[in-house]
Design a protein around this motif. Structure first.
Motif, PDB file in Angstrom:
ATOM      1  N   HIS A 171      13.443   0.132   8.768  1.00 57.56           N
ATOM      2  CA  HIS A 171      14.315   0.031   7.599  1.00 57.56           C
ATOM      3  C   HIS A 171      13.765   0.851   6.434  1.00 57.56           C
ATOM      4  CE1 HIS A 171      17.211  -3.548   8.310  1.00 57.56           C
ATOM      5  NE2 HIS A 171      16.949  -2.938   9.438  1.00 57.56           N
ATOM      6  N   ILE A 172      14.691   1.343   5.608  1.00 57.16           N
ATOM      7  CA  ILE A 172      14.333   2.133   4.425  1.00 57.16           C
ATOM      8  C   ILE A 172      14.477   1.265   3.188  1.00 57.16           C
ATOM      9  CG2 ILE A 172      14.783   4.237   3.116  1.00 57.16           C
ATOM     10  CD1 ILE A 172      13.834   4.681   6.005  1.00 57.16           C
ATOM     11  N   TYR A 173      13.462   1.307   2.323  1.00 57.64           N
ATOM     12  CA  TYR A 173      13.434   0.472   1.128  1.00 57.64           C
ATOM     13  C   TYR A 173      13.350   1.332  -0.128  1.00 57.64           C
ATOM     14  CZ  TYR A 173      12.422  -3.216   4.484  1.00 57.64           C
ATOM     15  OH  TYR A 173      12.494  -4.088   5.542  1.00 57.64           O
ATOM     16  N   GLU A 174      14.143   0.954  -1.120  1.00 56.05           N
ATOM     17  CA  GLU A 174      14.127   1.659  -2.400  1.00 56.05           C
ATOM     18  C   GLU A 174      13.145   0.964  -3.351  1.00 56.05           C
ATOM     19  OE1 GLU A 174      17.048   2.689  -6.214  1.00 56.05           O
ATOM     20  OE2 GLU A 174      17.901   2.092  -4.274  1.00 56.05           O
ATOM     21  N   PHE A 175      12.285   1.749  -3.957  1.00 56.26           N
ATOM     22  CA  PHE A 175      11.316   1.221  -4.916  1.00 56.26           C
ATOM     23  C   PHE A 175      12.002   0.981  -6.258  1.00 56.26           C
ATOM     24  CE2 PHE A 175       8.267   1.993  -8.353  1.00 56.26           C
ATOM     25  CZ  PHE A 175       7.273   1.085  -8.042  1.00 56.26           C
ATOM     26  N   VAL A 176      11.787  -0.209  -6.833  1.00 56.20           N
ATOM     27  CA  VAL A 176      12.369  -0.551  -8.124  1.00 56.20           C
ATOM     28  C   VAL A 176      11.324  -0.479  -9.218  1.00 56.20           C
ATOM     29  CG1 VAL A 176      13.580  -2.322  -9.479  1.00 56.20           C
ATOM     30  CG2 VAL A 176      14.111  -2.019  -7.045  1.00 56.20           C
ATOM     31  N   GLU A 177      10.239  -1.236  -9.064  1.00 51.53           N
ATOM     32  CA  GLU A 177       9.161  -1.206 -10.042  1.00 51.53           C
ATOM     33  C   GLU A 177       7.931  -1.891  -9.488  1.00 51.53           C
ATOM     34  OE1 GLU A 177      10.322  -3.284 -13.546  1.00 51.53           O
ATOM     35  OE2 GLU A 177      10.415  -5.239 -12.564  1.00 51.53           O
ATOM     36  N   LYS A 178       6.801  -1.663 -10.166  1.00 56.85           N
ATOM     37  CA  LYS A 178       5.534  -2.294  -9.797  1.00 56.85           C
ATOM     38  C   LYS A 178       5.028  -3.088 -10.990  1.00 56.85           C
ATOM     39  CE  LYS A 178       0.985  -1.310  -7.774  1.00 56.85           C
ATOM     40  NZ  LYS A 178       0.159  -2.097  -8.701  1.00 56.85           N
ATOM     41  N   THR A 179       4.621  -4.333 -10.746  1.00 56.80           N
ATOM     42  CA  THR A 179       4.071  -5.174 -11.792  1.00 56.80           C
ATOM     43  C   THR A 179       2.816  -5.840 -11.264  1.00 56.80           C
ATOM     44  OG1 THR A 179       6.303  -5.643 -12.614  1.00 56.80           O
ATOM     45  CG2 THR A 179       4.524  -7.057 -13.402  1.00 56.80           C
ATOM     46  N   ASN A 180       1.675  -5.506 -11.860  1.00 50.61           N
ATOM     47  CA  ASN A 180       0.385  -6.041 -11.422  1.00 50.61           C
ATOM     48  C   ASN A 180       0.195  -5.791  -9.935  1.00 50.61           C
ATOM     49  OD1 ASN A 180      -0.150  -6.989 -14.054  1.00 50.61           O
ATOM     50  ND2 ASN A 180       1.019  -8.849 -13.677  1.00 50.61           N
ATOM     51  N   ASP A 181       0.109  -6.846  -9.132  1.00 48.16           N
ATOM     52  CA  ASP A 181      -0.150  -6.670  -7.702  1.00 48.16           C
ATOM     53  C   ASP A 181       1.116  -6.816  -6.864  1.00 48.16           C
ATOM     54  OD1 ASP A 181       0.237  -9.331  -8.174  1.00 48.16           O
ATOM     55  OD2 ASP A 181      -1.374 -10.026  -6.855  1.00 48.16           O
ATOM     56  N   ARG A 182       2.293  -6.646  -7.507  1.00 52.08           N
ATOM     57  CA  ARG A 182       3.566  -6.784  -6.806  1.00 52.08           C
ATOM     58  C   ARG A 182       4.405  -5.521  -6.973  1.00 52.08           C
ATOM     59  NH1 ARG A 182       3.830 -12.486  -6.569  1.00 52.08           N
ATOM     60  NH2 ARG A 182       1.626 -13.101  -6.708  1.00 52.08           N
ATOM     61  N   ILE A 183       5.243  -5.280  -5.989  1.00 48.32           N
ATOM     62  CA  ILE A 183       6.269  -4.256  -6.128  1.00 48.32           C
ATOM     63  C   ILE A 183       7.613  -4.920  -5.868  1.00 48.32           C
ATOM     64  CG2 ILE A 183       4.830  -2.268  -5.532  1.00 48.32           C
ATOM     65  CD1 ILE A 183       5.901  -2.450  -2.685  1.00 48.32           C
ATOM     66  N   CYS A 184       8.672  -4.362  -6.422  1.00 44.91           N
ATOM     67  CA  CYS A 184      10.025  -4.839  -6.180  1.00 44.91           C
ATOM     68  C   CYS A 184      10.766  -3.793  -5.368  1.00 44.91           C
ATOM     69  CB  CYS A 184      10.748  -5.113  -7.499  1.00 44.91           C
ATOM     70  SG  CYS A 184      10.107  -6.534  -8.394  1.00 44.91           S
ATOM     71  N   LEU A 185      11.404  -4.237  -4.287  1.00 46.34           N
ATOM     72  CA  LEU A 185      12.074  -3.330  -3.356  1.00 46.34           C
ATOM     73  C   LEU A 185      13.493  -3.790  -3.066  1.00 46.34           C
ATOM     74  CD1 LEU A 185       9.218  -3.002  -0.687  1.00 46.34           C
ATOM     75  CD2 LEU A 185       9.739  -1.361  -2.513  1.00 46.34           C
ATOM     76  N   ILE A 186      14.313  -2.828  -2.597  1.00 48.20           N
ATOM     77  CA  ILE A 186      15.649  -3.110  -2.092  1.00 48.20           C
ATOM     78  C   ILE A 186      15.745  -2.552  -0.684  1.00 48.20           C
ATOM     79  CG2 ILE A 186      18.120  -2.661  -2.357  1.00 48.20           C
ATOM     80  CD1 ILE A 186      17.651  -2.315  -5.345  1.00 48.20           C
ATOM     81  N   ASP A 187      16.200  -3.369   0.241  1.00 48.09           N
ATOM     82  CA  ASP A 187      16.395  -2.904   1.611  1.00 48.09           C
ATOM     83  C   ASP A 187      17.710  -2.124   1.651  1.00 48.09           C
ATOM     84  OD1 ASP A 187      16.919  -2.530   4.308  1.00 48.09           O
ATOM     85  OD2 ASP A 187      16.142  -4.493   4.898  1.00 48.09           O
ATOM     86  N   THR A 188      17.605  -0.785   1.613  1.00 43.69           N
ATOM     87  CA  THR A 188      18.815   0.046   1.583  1.00 43.69           C
ATOM     88  C   THR A 188      19.491   0.099   2.948  1.00 43.69           C
ATOM     89  OG1 THR A 188      17.585   2.082   2.053  1.00 43.69           O
ATOM     90  CG2 THR A 188      17.851   1.464  -0.259  1.00 43.69           C
ATOM     91  N   THR A 189      18.754  -0.193   4.009  1.00 46.77           N
ATOM     92  CA  THR A 189      19.348  -0.207   5.339  1.00 46.77           C
ATOM     93  C   THR A 189      20.326  -1.368   5.468  1.00 46.77           C
ATOM     94  OG1 THR A 189      17.313   0.748   6.257  1.00 46.77           O
ATOM     95  CG2 THR A 189      18.871  -0.233   7.823  1.00 46.77           C
ATOM     96  N   LYS A 190      19.945  -2.519   4.945  1.00 46.38           N
ATOM     97  CA  LYS A 190      20.862  -3.670   4.916  1.00 46.38           C
ATOM     98  C   LYS A 190      21.975  -3.443   3.909  1.00 46.38           C
ATOM     99  CE  LYS A 190      18.107  -7.600   6.467  1.00 46.38           C
ATOM    100  NZ  LYS A 190      17.596  -8.950   6.081  1.00 46.38           N
TER     101      LYS A 190
END
Length: 225
Positions: A171-190
Motif C-alpha cells: 500500500h502507498i501512504y501519503e505523509f501528512v506531518e511529523k510530531t515528536n516521535d509520531r508521523i501522520c499518514l493516509i492510506d492512499t491505496t484504500k
C-alpha cells in the motif's frame, strides 16, 4: 496543508472536554521530568496511565480511549457506591498541589486543588467527602486500579491489532506531518482519506518528508515511493 486533509486530521485527533482536561496528564512525566524527580513529597510520582505511556507507544486515538474508559469506570463506580459519600479521584499533582476530579456523572470537568490529602493517599487514590472532610477509600482505590489496569491492557492489545491492520504490504501512504516521535499518514491505496498516527518507522526515511510525499509499506518498513 490541503484543507480536506487538515479537516480530516482534526476530526480524527480532536479531543472532547473531558480529554482536554486530562490530556496533559500523560505528558507530564516526560515534559516535566526534572520537576517530578525533585518533588519533596511522599506521593506516588506516576499514575497508571503515565506508567503505561512510559512502557508503551500509545497513539492519541488510544490515549483518548483510555481516558474516556477511565472516566466511565470512575463514574459507574461512584454511582454504584454513592451511599458511601461523594467520590473524588486524584489524577495528578503539581509541586504544590494535588489535583482531583469529581467522579459524579457530568461533573468530571470540576477540578479540585488540595495542598494536603489524607494520609496514604497518592495519585490514583479515591477520596470520599464525609462531613466536609476528605477521607481515603482504600477499597475503592484498589478495585478501581484493577479495573483501569485491565481496561488499559485491553485497549493496548486492540491498538496493536489495529496498527498491524493499517500496515499493509504494497500500500502507498501519503505523509501528512511529523510530531515528536509520531508521523501522520493516509492510506492512499484504500483512498478513504482517514489520517492515522504511526510510531513504527525508520527516522531516516521520513527525515526530510514533506506533506504530500508518498511512501510504500513493504516487508515491514516504509520506504520512499
Amino acid at each position: 496543508m490541503n484543507l480536506d486533509i487538515l479537516d480530516n486530521l482534526i476530526n480524527n485527533l480532536k479531543e472532547n472536554d473531558f480529554i482536554k482536561k486530562f490530556g496533559e496528564e500523560l505528558n507530564n512525566y516526560l515534559d516535566d521530568k526534572i520537576e517530578h524527580q525533585n518533588r519533596k513529597t511522599d506521593i506516588n510520582q506516576v499514575s497508571i496511565l503515565e506508567e503505561m505511556q512510559k512502557e508503551n507507544k500509545i497513539t492519541t486515538e488510544y490515549r483518548d480511549k483510555m481516558l474516556v474508559a477511565r472516566n466511565k469506570i470512575l463514574q459507574e463506580y461512584a454511582q454504584k457506591t454513592k451511599d458511601k459519600g461523594d467520590m473524588y479521584y486524584i489524577y495528578d499533582c503539581t509541586k504544590e498541589q494535588y489535583l482531583l476530579t469529581n467522579c459524579e456523572n457530568n461533573k468530571s470537568n470540576q477540578i479540585i486543588k488540595l495542598e494536603k490529602v489524607p494520609e496514604g493517599a497518592q495519585i490514583d487514590s479515591v477520596l470520599r467527602m464525609n462531613k466536609n472532610k476528605f477521607e481515603l477509600d482504600v477499597q475503592a482505590t484498589e478495585e478501581i486500579k484493577i479495573q483501569i489496569s485491565e481496561e488499559i491492557n485491553k485497549l493496548l492489545k486492540e491498538q496493536e491489532r489495529v496498527m498491524e491492520e493499517r500496515r499493509i504490504d504494497g500500500h502507498i501512504y501519503e505523509f501528512v506531518e511529523k510530531t515528536n516521535d509520531r508521523i501522520c499518514l493516509i492510506d492512499t491505496t484504500k483512498d478513504t482519506g482517514d489520517v492515522f498516527e504511526e510510531f513504527k518507522f525508520l527516522e531516516n526515511v521520513f527525515e526530510d518528508a514533506k506533506q504530500g510525499d508518498l511512501f510504500e509499506y513493504s516487508k515491514g518498513q516504509y520506504k520512499k515511493h
